[in-house]
Motif scaffolding. Structure first.
Motif, PDB file in Angstrom:
ATOM      1  N   UNK A  53       0.578  -1.327  -0.142  1.00 23.98           N
ATOM      2  CA  UNK A  53      -0.204   0.115   0.044  1.00 23.98           C
ATOM      3  C   UNK A  53       0.872   1.245   0.074  1.00 23.98           C
ATOM      4  N   UNK A  54       2.088   1.030   0.240  1.00 19.65           N
ATOM      5  CA  UNK A  54       3.044   2.293   0.363  1.00 19.65           C
ATOM      6  C   UNK A  54       3.074   2.833   1.921  1.00 19.65           C
ATOM      7  N   UNK A  68      14.454   7.999   0.161  1.00 20.42           N
ATOM      8  CA  UNK A  68      13.171   7.964   0.523  1.00 20.42           C
ATOM      9  C   UNK A  68      12.425   7.135  -0.499  1.00 20.42           C
ATOM     10  N   UNK A  69      12.091   6.131  -0.163  1.00 17.49           N
ATOM     11  CA  UNK A  69      11.209   5.174  -1.153  1.00 17.49           C
ATOM     12  C   UNK A  69       9.832   5.456  -1.071  1.00 17.49           C
ATOM     13  N   UNK A  70       9.226   5.471  -2.344  1.00 20.47           N
ATOM     14  CA  UNK A  70       7.748   5.936  -2.485  1.00 20.47           C
ATOM     15  C   UNK A  70       7.306   4.913  -3.631  1.00 20.47           C
ATOM     16  N   UNK A  71       5.849   4.841  -3.811  1.00 19.06           N
ATOM     17  CA  UNK A  71       5.308   4.159  -4.956  1.00 19.06           C
ATOM     18  C   UNK A  71       4.136   4.716  -5.339  1.00 19.06           C
ATOM     19  N   UNK A  72       3.967   4.702  -6.614  1.00 23.90           N
ATOM     20  CA  UNK A  72       2.724   5.182  -7.243  1.00 23.90           C
ATOM     21  C   UNK A  72       1.793   3.921  -8.061  1.00 23.90           C
ATOM     22  N   UNK A  73       1.157   3.396  -7.343  1.00 29.34           N
ATOM     23  CA  UNK A  73       0.467   2.283  -7.834  1.00 29.34           C
ATOM     24  C   UNK A  73      -0.348   2.304  -9.047  1.00 29.34           C
ATOM     25  N   UNK A  74      -0.889   3.782  -9.096  1.00 28.91           N
ATOM     26  CA  UNK A  74      -1.572   4.189 -10.388  1.00 28.91           C
ATOM     27  C   UNK A  74      -0.561   4.212 -11.676  1.00 28.91           C
ATOM     28  N   UNK A  75       0.455   4.419 -11.394  1.00 29.85           N
ATOM     29  CA  UNK A  75       1.615   4.427 -12.455  1.00 29.85           C
ATOM     30  C   UNK A  75       2.604   3.235 -12.549  1.00 29.85           C
TER      31      UNK A  75
END
Length: 122
Positions: A53-54, A68-75
Motif C-alpha cells: 500500500x505504500x 526516501x522510497x515511495x510508490x505510485x500504484x496508479x503509475x
C-alpha cells in the motif's frame, strides 16, 4: 512482472538523484518493492523497501534520513529519492519485487530489474 530501472547518473557528493522503477506484466500493487545496490567487489545489499500500500517503509541504516522510497500504484512505479549523496553510495542500484512481507534479503524478492549505475564523485 518485468521491472525497468532508470534515473542513475553521475553526481557530486551532497547532490541528489531520483531513481525510478517501472513495472509491467502483472498487477503492480500485489508486490512488495525493494531497492538494493551492489558496489564493485561487494555483495548486493539492501537499501530500502516499501509494502504493497505504500504505508510502511524500511531503510538500511546507511541511508536512513537521506533516501526516501515511495510508490505510485496508479503509475506502476516505485521511486528512490536520494539526497545528500556520498561517495560510498556509488553502486549499481537494482529494484526488485517480492510477494510477501517487507524483507531485507535478496532471497525474498523473485523479480529484478536490470540495474542503473549511480556514481557519486567526491
Amino acid at each position: 512482472v518485468q521491472l525497468q530501472a532508470s534515473g542513475g547518473g553521475l553526481v557530486q557528493a551532497g547532490g541528489s538523484l531520483r531513481l525510478s522503477c517501472a513495472a509491467s506484466g502483472r498487477t503492480f500493487s500485489r508486490y512488495v518493492m525493494g531497492w538494493f545496490r551492489e558496489a564493485p567487489g561487494k555483495e548486493r545489499e539492501f537499501v530500502a523497501a516499501i509494502n504493497r500500500s505504500g504505508g510502511v517503509t524500511e531503510y538500511a541504516d546507511s541511508v536512513k534520513g537521506r533516501f526516501t522510497i515511495s510508490r505510485g500504484n496508479a503509475r506502476d512505479t516505485v521511486y528512490l529519492q536520494m539526497n545528500s549523496l556520498k561517495s560510498e553510495d556509488t553502486a549499481v542500484y537494482y529494484c526488485a519485487a517480492g510477494s510477501d512481507f517487507i524483507a531485507r534479503t535478496t532471497f525474498d524478492y523473485g523479480y529484478w530489474g536490470q540495474g542503473t549505475q549511480v556514481t557519486v564523485s567526491s
